[in-house]
Design a protein around this motif. Sequence first.
Motif, PDB file in Angstrom:
ATOM      1  N   ILE A 170       0.827  -1.212   0.000  1.00  0.00           N
ATOM      2  CA  ILE A 170       0.000   0.000   0.000  1.00  0.00           C
ATOM      3  C   ILE A 170       0.859   1.259   0.000  1.00  0.00           C
ATOM      4  O   ILE A 170       0.513   2.263  -0.627  1.00  0.00           O
ATOM      5  CB  ILE A 170      -0.964   0.002   1.209  1.00  0.00           C
ATOM      6  N   ASP A 171       2.005   1.208   0.664  1.00  0.00           N
ATOM      7  CA  ASP A 171       2.897   2.368   0.679  1.00  0.00           C
ATOM      8  C   ASP A 171       3.521   2.604  -0.690  1.00  0.00           C
ATOM      9  O   ASP A 171       3.610   3.742  -1.165  1.00  0.00           O
ATOM     10  CB  ASP A 171       4.003   2.168   1.722  1.00  0.00           C
ATOM     11  N   LEU A 212      -1.586  13.923   3.982  1.00  0.00           N
ATOM     12  CA  LEU A 212      -1.398  13.930   2.536  1.00  0.00           C
ATOM     13  C   LEU A 212      -0.164  14.732   2.154  1.00  0.00           C
ATOM     14  O   LEU A 212       0.625  14.314   1.293  1.00  0.00           O
ATOM     15  CB  LEU A 212      -2.635  14.512   1.850  1.00  0.00           C
ATOM     16  N   SER A 213       0.026  15.866   2.790  1.00  0.00           N
ATOM     17  CA  SER A 213       1.162  16.731   2.444  1.00  0.00           C
ATOM     18  C   SER A 213       2.498  16.048   2.688  1.00  0.00           C
ATOM     19  O   SER A 213       3.466  16.258   1.961  1.00  0.00           O
ATOM     20  CB  SER A 213       1.093  18.038   3.244  1.00  0.00           C
ATOM     21  N   ARG A 214       2.573  15.190   3.706  1.00  0.00           N
ATOM     22  CA  ARG A 214       3.837  14.517   4.014  1.00  0.00           C
ATOM     23  C   ARG A 214       4.206  13.493   2.950  1.00  0.00           C
ATOM     24  O   ARG A 214       5.376  13.229   2.713  1.00  0.00           O
ATOM     25  CB  ARG A 214       3.754  13.827   5.382  1.00  0.00           C
ATOM     26  N   THR A 215       3.196  12.904   2.308  1.00  0.00           N
ATOM     27  CA  THR A 215       3.481  11.967   1.221  1.00  0.00           C
ATOM     28  C   THR A 215       3.764  12.705  -0.077  1.00  0.00           C
ATOM     29  O   THR A 215       4.519  12.210  -0.911  1.00  0.00           O
ATOM     30  CB  THR A 215       2.315  10.981   1.028  1.00  0.00           C
ATOM     31  N   VAL A 216       3.185  13.869  -0.246  1.00  0.00           N
ATOM     32  CA  VAL A 216       3.404  14.648  -1.462  1.00  0.00           C
ATOM     33  C   VAL A 216       4.862  15.087  -1.575  1.00  0.00           C
ATOM     34  O   VAL A 216       5.452  15.070  -2.668  1.00  0.00           O
ATOM     35  CB  VAL A 216       2.476  15.884  -1.496  1.00  0.00           C
ATOM     36  N   VAL A 217       5.465  15.467  -0.460  1.00  0.00           N
ATOM     37  CA  VAL A 217       6.861  15.915  -0.485  1.00  0.00           C
ATOM     38  C   VAL A 217       7.837  14.765  -0.239  1.00  0.00           C
ATOM     39  O   VAL A 217       9.020  14.989   0.033  1.00  0.00           O
ATOM     40  CB  VAL A 217       7.106  17.037   0.553  1.00  0.00           C
ATOM     41  N   ASP A 218       7.358  13.525  -0.325  1.00  0.00           N
ATOM     42  CA  ASP A 218       8.198  12.334  -0.153  1.00  0.00           C
ATOM     43  C   ASP A 218       8.912  12.308   1.196  1.00  0.00           C
ATOM     44  O   ASP A 218      10.048  11.827   1.302  1.00  0.00           O
ATOM     45  CB  ASP A 218       9.241  12.240  -1.274  1.00  0.00           C
ATOM     46  N   ALA A 219       8.247  12.801   2.221  1.00  0.00           N
ATOM     47  CA  ALA A 219       8.841  12.785   3.554  1.00  0.00           C
ATOM     48  C   ALA A 219       8.476  11.514   4.313  1.00  0.00           C
ATOM     49  O   ALA A 219       9.223  11.079   5.182  1.00  0.00           O
ATOM     50  CB  ALA A 219       8.383  14.005   4.353  1.00  0.00           C
ATOM     51  N   HIS A 220       7.326  10.905   3.980  1.00  0.00           N
ATOM     52  CA  HIS A 220       6.855   9.730   4.710  1.00  0.00           C
ATOM     53  C   HIS A 220       6.065   8.810   3.807  1.00  0.00           C
ATOM     54  O   HIS A 220       5.513   9.229   2.779  1.00  0.00           O
ATOM     55  CB  HIS A 220       5.962  10.151   5.885  1.00  0.00           C
ATOM     56  N   TRP A 221       5.998   7.553   4.232  1.00  0.00           N
ATOM     57  CA  TRP A 221       5.091   6.603   3.595  1.00  0.00           C
ATOM     58  C   TRP A 221       3.680   6.842   4.134  1.00  0.00           C
ATOM     59  O   TRP A 221       3.509   7.460   5.188  1.00  0.00           O
ATOM     60  CB  TRP A 221       5.519   5.170   3.909  1.00  0.00           C
ATOM     61  N   LEU A 222       2.691   6.324   3.423  1.00  0.00           N
ATOM     62  CA  LEU A 222       1.298   6.517   3.825  1.00  0.00           C
ATOM     63  C   LEU A 222       1.040   5.957   5.220  1.00  0.00           C
ATOM     64  O   LEU A 222       0.362   6.591   6.038  1.00  0.00           O
ATOM     65  CB  LEU A 222       0.364   5.852   2.809  1.00  0.00           C
ATOM     66  N   THR A 223       1.569   4.774   5.517  1.00  0.00           N
ATOM     67  CA  THR A 223       1.325   4.176   6.827  1.00  0.00           C
ATOM     68  C   THR A 223       2.024   4.952   7.946  1.00  0.00           C
ATOM     69  O   THR A 223       1.589   4.892   9.095  1.00  0.00           O
ATOM     70  CB  THR A 223       1.777   2.707   6.849  1.00  0.00           C
ATOM     71  N   ASP A 224       3.102   5.661   7.616  1.00  0.00           N
ATOM     72  CA  ASP A 224       3.743   6.525   8.616  1.00  0.00           C
ATOM     73  C   ASP A 224       2.762   7.594   9.090  1.00  0.00           C
ATOM     74  O   ASP A 224       2.679   7.906  10.283  1.00  0.00           O
ATOM     75  CB  ASP A 224       4.973   7.233   8.026  1.00  0.00           C
ATOM     76  N   THR A 225       2.042   8.175   8.132  1.00  0.00           N
ATOM     77  CA  THR A 225       1.122   9.262   8.473  1.00  0.00           C
ATOM     78  C   THR A 225      -0.096   8.734   9.231  1.00  0.00           C
ATOM     79  O   THR A 225      -0.601   9.394  10.135  1.00  0.00           O
ATOM     80  CB  THR A 225       0.667  10.009   7.211  1.00  0.00           C
ATOM     81  N   ALA A 226      -0.566   7.537   8.855  1.00  0.00           N
ATOM     82  CA  ALA A 226      -1.706   6.953   9.569  1.00  0.00           C
ATOM     83  C   ALA A 226      -1.341   6.687  11.026  1.00  0.00           C
ATOM     84  O   ALA A 226      -2.126   6.964  11.941  1.00  0.00           O
ATOM     85  CB  ALA A 226      -2.142   5.660   8.880  1.00  0.00           C
ATOM     86  N   ARG A 248       3.634   5.819  -5.712  1.00  0.00           N
ATOM     87  CA  ARG A 248       3.589   5.919  -7.176  1.00  0.00           C
ATOM     88  C   ARG A 248       2.418   6.778  -7.634  1.00  0.00           C
ATOM     89  O   ARG A 248       2.547   7.584  -8.564  1.00  0.00           O
ATOM     90  CB  ARG A 248       3.486   4.516  -7.791  1.00  0.00           C
ATOM     91  N   PHE A 249       1.275   6.626  -6.965  1.00  0.00           N
ATOM     92  CA  PHE A 249       0.101   7.433  -7.326  1.00  0.00           C
ATOM     93  C   PHE A 249       0.368   8.919  -7.099  1.00  0.00           C
ATOM     94  O   PHE A 249       0.053   9.755  -7.960  1.00  0.00           O
ATOM     95  CB  PHE A 249      -1.105   6.982  -6.492  1.00  0.00           C
ATOM     96  N   VAL A 250       0.941   9.252  -5.952  1.00  0.00           N
ATOM     97  CA  VAL A 250       1.223  10.653  -5.644  1.00  0.00           C
ATOM     98  C   VAL A 250       2.240  11.236  -6.620  1.00  0.00           C
ATOM     99  O   VAL A 250       2.080  12.358  -7.113  1.00  0.00           O
ATOM    100  CB  VAL A 250       1.724  10.788  -4.181  1.00  0.00           C
TER     101      VAL A 250
END
Length: 203
Positions: A41-42, A167-181, A47-49
Amino acid sequence: MIPLTRRGRIALGAAGTAGVVACSAAAVVVRGLTGVPGLAIDADWARFVDAHQQPVVVGASRVLAALGGAPLSVGVAVAVAALLWWRRGIRSAVAFVLAAAVDEALVTALKFFDQRPGPSGAVFEDRGSFPSGHTAYAAVIAVVLALTTRRPALRVFALALIPVMALSRTVVDAHWLTDTAAGALCGAGVAAVVVALLAPRRP
């Protein structure tokens, strides 16, 4: 701060504790992953972002990154605490400051424990990407504001900060999606527990 009944305090505290436990348990699971990022999922979300980058979204994400990191995050904390003190009393301000401090300590400990590699160019990669500190901080602000106001519109606005920051943290490639969750769970959980402990009692 809005008074809570004994039952309300127990329910809020239990929900917050569950969030903190879930985040901590997830850190143990993520630590055992092999490969980068280790979860489909990450990789799919990254890739989607990357395939749907928009200049406006990237620019806004960079602004949020600056606001959520030192030294601007300190200014944000002071402003939020002052606003809560002015509008909701010193108890609300203390609850926010305490929640923010506990959240920072917990997130830092989990980062060092987990040592998860982040996306390419990720900030805080040396301390581990899991969980997202920016998202956790936004969740603390959002939950404390939502639990200390009676205005539905303000509650909705406050809680919207969490997915926006995530969302912003994944947009700037700072974190994976599960990191933010996980960061959202951690920050919201800590804030809920602190508010449950400090909220005035209502018969």
